[in-house]
Write a protein that holds these residues in place. Structure first.
Motif, PDB file in Angstrom:
ATOM      1  N   GLU A  25      37.860  46.700  39.472  1.00  0.00           N
ATOM      2  CA  GLU A  25      38.568  45.459  38.904  1.00  0.00           C
ATOM      3  C   GLU A  25      38.996  44.601  40.035  1.00  0.00           C
ATOM      4  O   GLU A  25      40.059  45.380  40.778  1.00  0.00           O
ATOM      5  CB  GLU A  25      39.531  45.666  37.952  1.00  0.00           C
ATOM      6  CG  GLU A  25      39.216  46.302  36.813  1.00  0.00           C
ATOM      7  CD  GLU A  25      39.960  46.236  35.429  1.00  0.00           C
ATOM      8  OE1 GLU A  25      40.938  45.382  35.679  1.00  0.00           O
ATOM      9  OE2 GLU A  25      40.075  47.083  34.511  1.00  0.00           O
ATOM     10  N   LYS A  28      44.385  40.230  41.527  1.00  0.00           N
ATOM     11  CA  LYS A  28      44.938  39.187  41.057  1.00  0.00           C
ATOM     12  C   LYS A  28      45.535  38.194  42.239  1.00  0.00           C
ATOM     13  O   LYS A  28      46.099  39.065  42.943  1.00  0.00           O
ATOM     14  CB  LYS A  28      45.809  39.186  39.684  1.00  0.00           C
ATOM     15  CG  LYS A  28      45.186  39.876  38.665  1.00  0.00           C
ATOM     16  CD  LYS A  28      44.794  38.833  37.735  1.00  0.00           C
ATOM     17  CE  LYS A  28      44.516  39.419  36.263  1.00  0.00           C
ATOM     18  NZ  LYS A  28      44.088  38.398  35.431  1.00  0.00           N
ATOM     19  N   ARG A  32      45.961  33.949  38.992  1.00  0.00           N
ATOM     20  CA  ARG A  32      44.328  33.848  38.842  1.00  0.00           C
ATOM     21  C   ARG A  32      43.785  35.116  39.205  1.00  0.00           C
ATOM     22  O   ARG A  32      44.087  35.953  40.163  1.00  0.00           O
ATOM     23  CB  ARG A  32      44.352  32.640  39.773  1.00  0.00           C
ATOM     24  CG  ARG A  32      44.829  31.461  39.331  1.00  0.00           C
ATOM     25  CD  ARG A  32      44.453  29.994  40.134  1.00  0.00           C
ATOM     26  NE  ARG A  32      44.738  30.242  41.605  1.00  0.00           N
ATOM     27  CZ  ARG A  32      44.207  29.320  42.418  1.00  0.00           C
ATOM     28  NH1 ARG A  32      43.640  28.391  41.911  1.00  0.00           N
ATOM     29  NH2 ARG A  32      44.553  29.558  43.750  1.00  0.00           N
ATOM     30  N   GLU A  33      42.588  35.330  38.791  1.00  0.00           N
ATOM     31  CA  GLU A  33      41.708  36.085  39.194  1.00  0.00           C
ATOM     32  C   GLU A  33      40.852  36.043  40.310  1.00  0.00           C
ATOM     33  O   GLU A  33      40.191  35.049  40.605  1.00  0.00           O
ATOM     34  CB  GLU A  33      40.691  36.586  37.752  1.00  0.00           C
ATOM     35  CG  GLU A  33      39.781  37.872  37.847  1.00  0.00           C
ATOM     36  CD  GLU A  33      39.028  38.125  36.761  1.00  0.00           C
ATOM     37  OE1 GLU A  33      38.526  38.978  36.679  1.00  0.00           O
ATOM     38  OE2 GLU A  33      39.209  37.115  35.879  1.00  0.00           O
ATOM     39  N   ASP A  61      44.777  32.552  33.916  1.00  0.00           N
ATOM     40  CA  ASP A  61      44.425  33.241  32.338  1.00  0.00           C
ATOM     41  C   ASP A  61      45.756  32.634  31.475  1.00  0.00           C
ATOM     42  O   ASP A  61      46.971  33.221  31.871  1.00  0.00           O
ATOM     43  CB  ASP A  61      44.220  34.528  32.404  1.00  0.00           C
ATOM     44  CG  ASP A  61      42.902  34.980  33.012  1.00  0.00           C
ATOM     45  OD1 ASP A  61      41.992  33.889  33.220  1.00  0.00           O
ATOM     46  OD2 ASP A  61      42.573  36.075  33.480  1.00  0.00           O
TER      47      ASP A  61
END
Length: 174
Positions: A25, A28, A32-33, A61
């Motif tokens: 994953e 962040k 924001r990713e 998000d």
């Protein structure tokens, strides 16, 4: 030295640890990713035509976007056009057509350049009119012709100069 230390501290504050990038994953960055490498490996967003994949998403998000992200994992034919546009605008600020469109900034630059050129011409004309004295009499055509005749009569530089090109027998140029 202080500048270097400040720069180093700022870079360390912005960087995400390497382990966080390598995990399955992505990390962040704020809200924001981080979705990819980007054009320089830093977590920043830039619309560039030569590297169209920014490192982070454009918007943070929100609950609406999270719902759309879950919905996009399924069949895209079930998404409406507005939902697809909302997903796109959450990831990107502008389309290619928008950020490559001409802005018209050149018009302002050309306008200011012409204004400055016009101002400089007016300053030159004012200087010529009010500051500089008139040209001396020796710049008149009749004075220059008299000077040339005098130089020929005195045979100035007869080997390879002006007098060498004058035919003294016929009184004309060779």
């Amino acid at each position: 030295m202080a500048n270097l230390l400040l720069r180093r501290a700022l870079l360390d504050a912005v960087r995400v640890p390497i382990g966080a990038r390598a995990s399955s994953e992505l990390a962040k960055v704020g809200n924001r990713e981080w979705v990819g490498y980007g054009f320089n490996g830093q977590p920043n967003y830039v619309d560039r035509p030569d590297f169209p994949l920014p490192a982070v998403r454009f918007r943070a998000d929100t609950p609406d976007i999270k719902v759309l992200r879950e919905k996009e994992k399924g069949d895209w034919r079930k998404l409406t056009l507005e939902e697809k546009k909302a997903l796109y605008r959450a990831s990107f600020c502008q389309t290619f057509a928008e950020f490559q469109a001409p802005t018209g900034e050149w018009k302002g630059a050309v306008g200011w350049a012409l204004c400055i050129a016009s101002l400089s011409v007016w300053i030159y004309m004012a200087m010529k009119l009010f500051v500089y004295s008139p040209l001396p009499a020796s710049f008149d055509d009749e004075h220059q012709k008299a000077q040339l005749k005098r130089m020929l009569d005195l045979k100035v530089n007869p080997v390879d100069g002006l007098s060498s090109k004058w035919d003294y027998e016929n009184n004309r140029w060779k």
